[in-house]
Design a protein around this motif. Structure first.
Motif, PDB file in Angstrom:
ATOM      1  N   GLU A  28       1.863   8.322  22.988  1.00  0.00           N
ATOM      2  CA  GLU A  28       1.669   6.881  23.166  1.00  0.00           C
ATOM      3  C   GLU A  28       0.364   6.398  22.535  1.00  0.00           C
ATOM      4  OE1 GLU A  28       1.904   6.309  27.396  1.00  0.00           O
ATOM      5  OE2 GLU A  28       3.919   7.175  27.486  1.00  0.00           O
ATOM      6  N   LEU A  29      -0.611   7.294  22.423  1.00  0.00           N
ATOM      7  CA  LEU A  29      -1.908   6.924  21.843  1.00  0.00           C
ATOM      8  C   LEU A  29      -1.802   6.569  20.365  1.00  0.00           C
ATOM      9  CD1 LEU A  29      -4.112   9.769  23.374  1.00  0.00           C
ATOM     10  CD2 LEU A  29      -3.980   7.377  24.139  1.00  0.00           C
ATOM     11  N   ILE A  30      -0.836   7.145  19.669  1.00  0.00           N
ATOM     12  CA  ILE A  30      -0.763   6.972  18.217  1.00  0.00           C
ATOM     13  C   ILE A  30       0.438   6.129  17.773  1.00  0.00           C
ATOM     14  CG2 ILE A  30      -2.147   8.936  17.507  1.00  0.00           C
ATOM     15  CD1 ILE A  30       1.532   9.361  17.577  1.00  0.00           C
ATOM     16  N   TRP A  31       1.328   5.820  18.702  1.00  0.00           N
ATOM     17  CA  TRP A  31       2.523   5.076  18.306  1.00  0.00           C
ATOM     18  C   TRP A  31       2.170   3.635  17.981  1.00  0.00           C
ATOM     19  CZ3 TRP A  31       6.775   6.539  16.275  1.00  0.00           C
ATOM     20  CH2 TRP A  31       7.809   5.616  16.087  1.00  0.00           C
ATOM     21  N   ILE A 144      -2.428  13.670  14.070  1.00  0.00           N
ATOM     22  CA  ILE A 144      -3.406  14.139  15.049  1.00  0.00           C
ATOM     23  C   ILE A 144      -3.738  12.979  15.979  1.00  0.00           C
ATOM     24  CG2 ILE A 144      -5.701  15.129  15.383  1.00  0.00           C
ATOM     25  CD1 ILE A 144      -5.381  16.219  12.460  1.00  0.00           C
ATOM     26  N   ALA A 145      -3.436  13.185  17.257  1.00  0.00           N
ATOM     27  CA  ALA A 145      -3.712  12.167  18.274  1.00  0.00           C
ATOM     28  C   ALA A 145      -5.172  12.291  18.713  1.00  0.00           C
ATOM     29  CB  ALA A 145      -2.787  12.352  19.476  1.00  0.00           C
ATOM     30  N   PRO A 146      -5.845  11.162  18.916  1.00  0.00           N
ATOM     31  CA  PRO A 146      -7.255  11.196  19.297  1.00  0.00           C
ATOM     32  C   PRO A 146      -7.423  11.522  20.782  1.00  0.00           C
ATOM     33  CG  PRO A 146      -6.512   8.937  19.182  1.00  0.00           C
ATOM     34  CD  PRO A 146      -5.352   9.794  18.763  1.00  0.00           C
ATOM     35  N   ALA A 147      -7.124  12.782  21.106  1.00  0.00           N
ATOM     36  CA  ALA A 147      -7.238  13.223  22.501  1.00  0.00           C
ATOM     37  C   ALA A 147      -7.479  14.723  22.532  1.00  0.00           C
ATOM     38  CB  ALA A 147      -5.948  12.908  23.259  1.00  0.00           C
ATOM     39  N   GLU A 169      -2.631  14.518   1.677  1.00  0.00           N
ATOM     40  CA  GLU A 169      -2.954  13.188   2.196  1.00  0.00           C
ATOM     41  C   GLU A 169      -3.666  13.325   3.531  1.00  0.00           C
ATOM     42  OE1 GLU A 169      -0.613   9.048   3.412  1.00  0.00           O
ATOM     43  OE2 GLU A 169       0.531  10.896   3.298  1.00  0.00           O
ATOM     44  N   ALA A 170      -4.606  12.452   3.759  1.00  0.00           N
ATOM     45  CA  ALA A 170      -5.240  12.265   5.063  1.00  0.00           C
ATOM     46  C   ALA A 170      -5.352  10.761   5.245  1.00  0.00           C
ATOM     47  CB  ALA A 170      -6.601  12.930   5.126  1.00  0.00           C
ATOM     48  N   ARG A 171      -4.600  10.228   6.199  1.00  0.00           N
ATOM     49  CA  ARG A 171      -4.532   8.776   6.348  1.00  0.00           C
ATOM     50  C   ARG A 171      -4.790   8.375   7.793  1.00  0.00           C
ATOM     51  NH1 ARG A 171       0.889   5.536   6.395  1.00  0.00           N
ATOM     52  NH2 ARG A 171       1.655   7.614   5.958  1.00  0.00           N
ATOM     53  N   PRO A 172      -5.858   7.621   8.027  1.00  0.00           N
ATOM     54  CA  PRO A 172      -6.103   7.154   9.392  1.00  0.00           C
ATOM     55  C   PRO A 172      -5.124   6.035   9.769  1.00  0.00           C
ATOM     56  CG  PRO A 172      -7.770   6.271   7.907  1.00  0.00           C
ATOM     57  CD  PRO A 172      -6.888   7.186   7.092  1.00  0.00           C
ATOM     58  N   LEU A 173      -4.783   5.993  11.024  1.00  0.00           N
ATOM     59  CA  LEU A 173      -3.921   4.943  11.562  1.00  0.00           C
ATOM     60  C   LEU A 173      -4.761   3.965  12.376  1.00  0.00           C
ATOM     61  CD1 LEU A 173      -0.992   7.169  12.908  1.00  0.00           C
ATOM     62  CD2 LEU A 173      -1.102   5.967  10.715  1.00  0.00           C
ATOM     63  N   ALA A 174      -4.306   2.747  12.467  1.00  0.00           N
ATOM     64  CA  ALA A 174      -5.011   1.731  13.249  1.00  0.00           C
ATOM     65  C   ALA A 174      -5.126   2.137  14.721  1.00  0.00           C
ATOM     66  CB  ALA A 174      -4.301   0.383  13.122  1.00  0.00           C
ATOM     67  N   THR A 178      -4.524  10.245  12.960  1.00  0.00           N
ATOM     68  CA  THR A 178      -4.652  10.553  11.538  1.00  0.00           C
ATOM     69  C   THR A 178      -3.436  11.352  11.091  1.00  0.00           C
ATOM     70  OG1 THR A 178      -7.059  10.673  11.727  1.00  0.00           O
ATOM     71  CG2 THR A 178      -6.076  11.679   9.772  1.00  0.00           C
ATOM     72  N   ILE A 179      -2.823  10.919  10.020  1.00  0.00           N
ATOM     73  CA  ILE A 179      -1.728  11.658   9.392  1.00  0.00           C
ATOM     74  C   ILE A 179      -2.345  12.603   8.374  1.00  0.00           C
ATOM     75  CG2 ILE A 179       0.343  11.520   7.949  1.00  0.00           C
ATOM     76  CD1 ILE A 179       0.735  10.180  10.656  1.00  0.00           C
ATOM     77  N   VAL A 180      -1.985  13.878   8.432  1.00  0.00           N
ATOM     78  CA  VAL A 180      -2.396  14.843   7.413  1.00  0.00           C
ATOM     79  C   VAL A 180      -1.147  15.526   6.870  1.00  0.00           C
ATOM     80  CG1 VAL A 180      -4.745  15.219   8.248  1.00  0.00           C
ATOM     81  CG2 VAL A 180      -2.889  16.643   9.116  1.00  0.00           C
ATOM     82  N   ARG A 181      -1.165  15.740   5.564  1.00  0.00           N
ATOM     83  CA  ARG A 181      -0.065  16.430   4.873  1.00  0.00           C
ATOM     84  C   ARG A 181      -0.644  17.564   4.041  1.00  0.00           C
ATOM     85  NH1 ARG A 181       2.291  12.631   1.053  1.00  0.00           N
ATOM     86  NH2 ARG A 181       3.728  14.331   0.643  1.00  0.00           N
ATOM     87  N   TYR A 182      -0.050  18.751   4.198  1.00  0.00           N
ATOM     88  CA  TYR A 182      -0.502  19.933   3.463  1.00  0.00           C
ATOM     89  C   TYR A 182       0.696  20.642   2.841  1.00  0.00           C
ATOM     90  CZ  TYR A 182      -4.877  19.678   6.122  1.00  0.00           C
ATOM     91  OH  TYR A 182      -6.073  19.280   6.690  1.00  0.00           O
ATOM     92  N   VAL A 183       0.435  21.328   1.725  1.00  0.00           N
ATOM     93  CA  VAL A 183       1.417  22.237   1.131  1.00  0.00           C
ATOM     94  C   VAL A 183       0.740  23.586   0.962  1.00  0.00           C
ATOM     95  CG1 VAL A 183       2.777  20.471  -0.075  1.00  0.00           C
ATOM     96  CG2 VAL A 183       0.826  21.512  -1.229  1.00  0.00           C
ATOM     97  N   PRO A 184       1.514  24.669   1.051  1.00  0.00           N
ATOM     98  CA  PRO A 184       0.930  25.989   0.788  1.00  0.00           C
ATOM     99  C   PRO A 184       0.484  26.072  -0.663  1.00  0.00           C
ATOM    100  CG  PRO A 184       3.101  26.175   1.807  1.00  0.00           C
ATOM    101  CD  PRO A 184       2.913  24.745   1.444  1.00  0.00           C
TER     102      PRO A 184
END
Length: 185
Positions: A28-31, A144-147, A169-174, A178-184
């Motif tokens: 609920e913190l990030i939705w 990543i939820a801020p908790a 990608e590293a994208r902060p949400l309002a 934070t959304i992070v995307r990684y590939v091997p």
């Protein structure tokens, strides 16, 4: 060829679930609008959803009841897309468009060869760990939820082999997530 993508929401200290099954209150913190749009974008790119047995049961229970509610467009995707339930013990799968796979590590590579869309693993900590150990993920996406939860079920347990990842990608949400995307690499 399909890409296998992990999608999970985790707390800053790495938990994807609280102490009790389906304790996902930190979601609920990030939705918000940004995460809802990302969810729809991911589902539009998907041609298959993959779940472990416990997540499959919980998702089936939730999404089969949600189709007429507030989550209409997401529910249509969740209910309409082909689904794989990975379980050696699950006998039946009543959620429409579901196939049971007994050995995920053996079967997922074959399924990756059979399509061009994305295969998403949602939740499913034990399954995700097995697929990580087998080197089957093409991408890892986390919100990543801020908790700090302090206890519960960790997404990444010990025993996962070292793997260098490249940040896409590293994208902060309002909402503070934070959304992070990684590939091997």
């Amino acid at each position: 060829m399909r890409k296998l993508i992990m999608w999970n929401v985790v707390t800053l200290d790495g938990y994807f679930e609280g102490e009790k099954n389906w304790d996902l209150s930190f979601h609920e913190l990030i939705w918000g609008n940004e995460l809802e749009e990302l969810s729809l974008t991911q589902l539009r790119s998907a041609d298959m959803l993959v779940f472990g047995a416990n997540t499959y049961k919980g998702m089936a229970d939730y999404w089969t009841k949600a189709e007429g509610g507030d989550e209409g467009e997401v529910a249509k995707f969740m209910n309409g897309l082909p689904k794989i339930a990975c379980s050696s013990s699950l006998k039946t799968a009543d959620w429409k468009n579901t196939t049971i796979v007994k050995d995920a590590v053996a079967e997922i590579p074959k399924l990756k060869q059979q399509g061009n869309g994305d295969m998403f693993v949602f939740g499913s900590g034990n399954l995700s760990e097995s697929l990580l150990k087998a080197g089957l993920f093409d991408e890892i996406r986390l919100c990543i939820a801020p908790a700090l939860l302090g206890k519960g079920k960790l997404l990444f347990n010990s025993g996962i082999p070292y793997k260098k990842l490249k940040l896409l990608e590293a994208r902060p949400l309002a909402t503070g997530g934070t959304i992070v995307r990684y590939v091997p690499e």
